[in-house]
Write an enzyme that holds these catalytic residues in place. Structure first.
Site, PDB file in Angstrom:
ATOM      1  N   SER A  49     -11.236 -42.521  56.637  1.00  0.00           N
ATOM      2  CA  SER A  49     -11.489 -42.482  57.970  1.00  0.00           C
ATOM      3  C   SER A  49     -12.174 -41.200  58.374  1.00  0.00           C
ATOM      4  CB  SER A  49     -10.116 -42.643  58.837  1.00  0.00           C
ATOM      5  OG  SER A  49      -9.860 -43.945  58.730  1.00  0.00           O
ATOM      6  N   HIS A  50     -12.969 -40.898  57.710  1.00  0.00           N
ATOM      7  CA  HIS A  50     -13.717 -39.528  57.784  1.00  0.00           C
ATOM      8  C   HIS A  50     -15.186 -39.771  58.679  1.00  0.00           C
ATOM      9  CE1 HIS A  50     -11.824 -38.443  53.664  1.00  0.00           C
ATOM     10  NE2 HIS A  50     -11.303 -38.338  54.855  1.00  0.00           N
TER      11      HIS A  50
END
Lengths: 588, 235
Positions: free
Chosen positions: A514-515
């Site tokens: 989740s970057h």
């Protein structure tokens, strides 16, 4: 009609790492600060409590600490020619909310980006020639250099009590650390965590291959620690419930334990939770945000908070959304390549190799970080001549817990159910781990963020529309890197290896990190970036935008270290330059 | 079909004894009470919160196919998986918490993920109905009335994308069904599944308290034999 509130010096949107650092620095400078947080309050003492925090189903599988997509989500498509549809539930990634933001449920992996990443375009042009960079690869320089950020990286690591081993102190290469990192002014504040079995195996194999393994820098404190703010951090318990979870031992750095104990006792600071920002009132003639408009989710009432200085510290998607709603900066148009808001959205090009081994791995004894890592194939740490792509990443054992709903594997050919599956699951649970590649995501002209024309969130704002696919460059990089990881897996003596490079489309079926970065990027030129080198809007003098949104492209290292350093860097410029002479800090 | 008219009752007679209880019922129907094989009275049936008898029977049959009773663990049903999924579907998750449900709904491409307007509760109702219709069409009986080998064969067809359900994507429903089994089998028993910590014992996952600061080095590379413990053991 919105109720107009008493003006304050500073209004901060979002109370994660960036918002908490900014609030602390600006209250220390004597300013009155209000922070608006869309989520609820969250404290480790109430919310990260043993034994309930050790619930894989509730916390991880049902996304217990994450944003409810029914309240807010994104729409997604792989290309501008497609119809974007809402991400109805978290599948490819999940986003957090609440006080502390993603900083309360991250892993704690705390990197500094390699110096060449900050000057990526000029570095690659110089090394490989002007024509080497593909036309659709819209990578840029940041406008800030590693040396500018070094003191701020150092401050962030000391705030977090980061555990690690320096590889380069003031230009001197240190045995056992990362020889590829930029020069550091100091050692990490804490010694490395205890190396796991998987870490030992990878370290040995990587050395045999002539690589340079070292302990992954981790904001999971290896020992009890008091940070420079006077906040207490506990020692890591190796509990294997780190990423997606809150830390019951107070050993994983978070805004909640590293800053909030002092910040929340400061009379100059006020936090308002369940406060959803719906717009910014932008006066383009005076180049100023007059006020921040928000909805109190407890009542539905709308408020207008006038402020002298507005700092967007929301997640990248919300920073983009608020810039668009306020009309600050020209929206990006992928057809022409012009405009800046929404430009250069990047992700993280991750992949892995499942390695099946004889050794007892005990994956349930884990910290938030991959225990050991090699950075030899990061960014431009190796010669890309003739390879046909740019970028790279780090390779590390992906062992941070053995939570059995999700952390299981069986060798290829095993049935998915029945007694044979049970037998194989029992046999291999403790005898496999992934060697993970955490790779660069380099900007592409067709990948961007804008506003969805159809779908709206719970307070009526348009959803952010993500148009993204893995570019050809990054897919080639992923194949190269996954092969390198496979070489290490084989050198470890793995009987069976299963390499899975990132060669299919981005989407629900292939979740990774989740970057998220870009959309409100910093740079040297207002034509190609939204923010100047101090993260101040080129178009609005009292507006600063923090976080991953400011990255012109994403490096192969995890983003949080750089997010923390940028917040300190920007806060310093505000305190030392802007407050003395409010106006543009860089002349366009 | 005479046997499809028989109402589904008593398939869940409590953990660990469901099979015995069923055998008992059958035996009672055919022979005098004195010859029943279980001396003690069978445990009371477990109340369901939302599943119908037909749905519970379907899930029980599927879970026992995925997780058959053998030396490694009791069957899926005996591990509490039907009770687990009943509770999940009856709660906030089942009724759509964490699911953006605004229209318009379009099918999209697989990369765009779940796009149906149905909550998990409604999705499982529709999925089980479609699966039973497919079982009847291809094999003459509803799924839970099939012989074990036929259940297994039908699940393989669904997994391989070879089953055609009326109005539903059979492969997608299969994945949801399979996930529910894995969640129930491997989650902490406080949620109703994984009774007796069967799966944790099976793989050697020690569960809680998971505090290894003092033993991380001692245990490294060694097989550790720790008695698994649940959240329940610490409250």
């Amino acid at each position: 009609m919105a109720t107009v509130l008493k003006p304050v010096d500073v209004c901060i949107v979002g109370l994660g790492w960036s918002g908490s650092i900014m609030a602390r620095e600006l209250t220390k400078a004597g300013l009155s600060v209000v922070a608006l947080e869309r989520g609820a309050d969250r404290t480790p003492a109430e919310d990260f409590v043993f034994p309930y925090i050790r619930d894989e189903l509730k916390v991880r599988v049902r996304n217990g600490l994450m944003l409810d997509t029914a309240t807010e989500t994104l729409s997604m498509r792989n290309a501008a020619s497609e119809l974007a549809l809402p991400m109805r539930k978290w599948e490819v990634f999940s986003l957090g909310d609440n006080v502390g933001g993603a900083g309360s449920h991250w892993n704690g992996i705390t990197w500094r980006f390699t110096p060449s990443e900050f000057v990526l375009r000029s570095h690659l042009e110089e090394r490989y020639g002007k024509n080497a960079i593909p036309a659709d690869m819209t990578i840029q320089d940041w406008g800030v250099n590693y040396d500018d950020l070094e003191p701020h990286y150092d401050r962030f690591e000391k705030l977090c009590g980061t555990s690690g081993k320096a590889g380069n102190i003031k230009g001197k290469i240190m045995e056992g650390g990362n020889p590829f990192e930029g020069a550091r002014s100091d050692e990490y504040p804490n010694k490395p965590l205890i190396m796991s079995q998987a870490g030992l195996m990878m370290t040995k194999a990587a050395r045999e291959l002539g690589l340079h393994p070292f302990p992954t820098p981790a904001s999971n404190s290896s020992t009890p620690y008091t940070n420079p703010e006077g906040c207490q951090i506990g020692g890591c318990q190796y509990c294997g419930h780190c990423e997606y979870f809150g830390c019951e031992a107070n050993a994983k750095a978070s805004p909640n334990i590293c800053l909030h104990p002092v910040l929340f006792n400061d009379a100059k600071f006020e936090r308002r939770t369940l406060s959803y920002v719906s717009n910014l009132k932008f006066d383009s003639a005076s180049r100023r945000i007059r006020s921040v408009v928000y909805v109190d989710r407890r009542t539905g009432a709308e408020y207008e908070q006038p402020a002298e200085l507005v700092i967007l510290c929301a997640y990248p998607f919300n920073n983009v959304l608020l810039m668009r709603l306020a009309g600050v900066g020209k929206p990006y148009d992928p057809a022409t390549g012009e405009g800046v808001i929404g430009k250069n959205y990047c992700y993280q090009t991750n992949s892995n190799v499942a390695a099946f081994v004889d050794e007892e791995i005990n994956p349930f004894i884990g910290t938030g970080v991959s225990p050991a890592v090699v950075d030899d194939y990061q960014g431009d740490n190796f010669d890309h001549g003739g390879l046909g792509f740019f970028g790279g990443g780090y390779i590390a054992p992906g062992v941070s817990g053995g939570r059995p709903i999700q952390v299981r594997n069986t060798p290829p050919g095993t049935p998915r159910w029945g007694s044979a599956w049970k037998e194989a699951t029992a046999k291999w649970y403790n005898h496999w781990f992934p060697l993970s590649v955490h790779g660069t995501s380099y900007a592409n002209r067709g990948n961007y963020l804008d506003l969805d024309p159809t779908y709206r969130d719970a307070i009526g704002r348009p959803l952010v529309r993500m148009t993204f696919n893995y570019p050809e460059n990054d897919r080639k990089m992923s194949v190269f890197m996954t092969n390198k990881a496979n070489d290490i897996a084989k050198a470890m003596g793995a009987k069976t290896t299963v390499p899975v490079p990132r060669t299919s489309n981005f989407g629900a079926s292939n979740g990774a990190a989740s970057h998220h970065t870009g959309g409100v990027i910093m740079g040297k030129d207002p034509k190609t970036s939204a923010l100047n080198r101090y993260l101040q809007s080129w178009d609005c003098d009292n507006l600063f935008v923090m976080g991953g949104a400011a990255f012109p492209q994403n490096a192969g290292h995890n983003p949080t270290g750089t997010i923390g350093a940028l917040a300190y860097w920007s806060a310093k410029a505000i305190v030392e330059q802007y407050l003395k002479s409010p106006g543009a800090l860089v002349k366009a | 079909m005479a046997d499809s008219a028989i109402p589904r009752r008593g398939f869940l007679k409590g953990a660990g004894l469901a099979g015995a209880a069923l055998a008992t019922n059958e035996a009672q129907a055919q022979a005098p009470a004195a010859t029943t094989t279980v001396a003690k009275s069978p445990p009371a049936p477990e109340a369901l919160l939302t599943l119908t008898a037909t749905e519970a029977a379907f899930l029980s049959a599927a879970y026992d196919t995925f997780i058959p009773a053998d030396a490694l663990s009791p069957s899926g049903t005996d591990c509490g998986l039907v009770v687990f999924w009943d509770r999940e579907l009856a709660g906030a998750f089942g009724y759509g918490q964490g699911l953006y449900r605004d229209g318009p709904h379009a099918q999209g491409k697989p990369e765009q993920g779940y796009q149906l307007p149905l909550t998990p509760r409604a999705y499982f109702a529709a999925g089980i109905k479609a699966a039973n219709a497919y079982a009847k069409k291809t094999r003459g009986k509803e799924f839970d009335r099939l012989a074990p080998a036929d259940r297994d064969a039908m699940l393989h067809e669904m997994d391989a994308g070879k089953a055609e359900f009326d109005g539903m994507n059979a492969k997608m429903f299969f994945e949801a069904l399979y996930s529910s089994a894995m969640e129930g089998f491997f989650s902490d028993p406080i949620h109703g599944g994984n009774r007796g910590l069967a799966s944790w014992k099976m793989v050697g996952y020690p569960g809680l308290p998971a505090t290894y600061a003092r033993t991380a080095e001692e245990y490294r590379g060694k097989k550790v034999d720790l008695k698994p413990r649940s959240i329940q053991d610490f409250i």
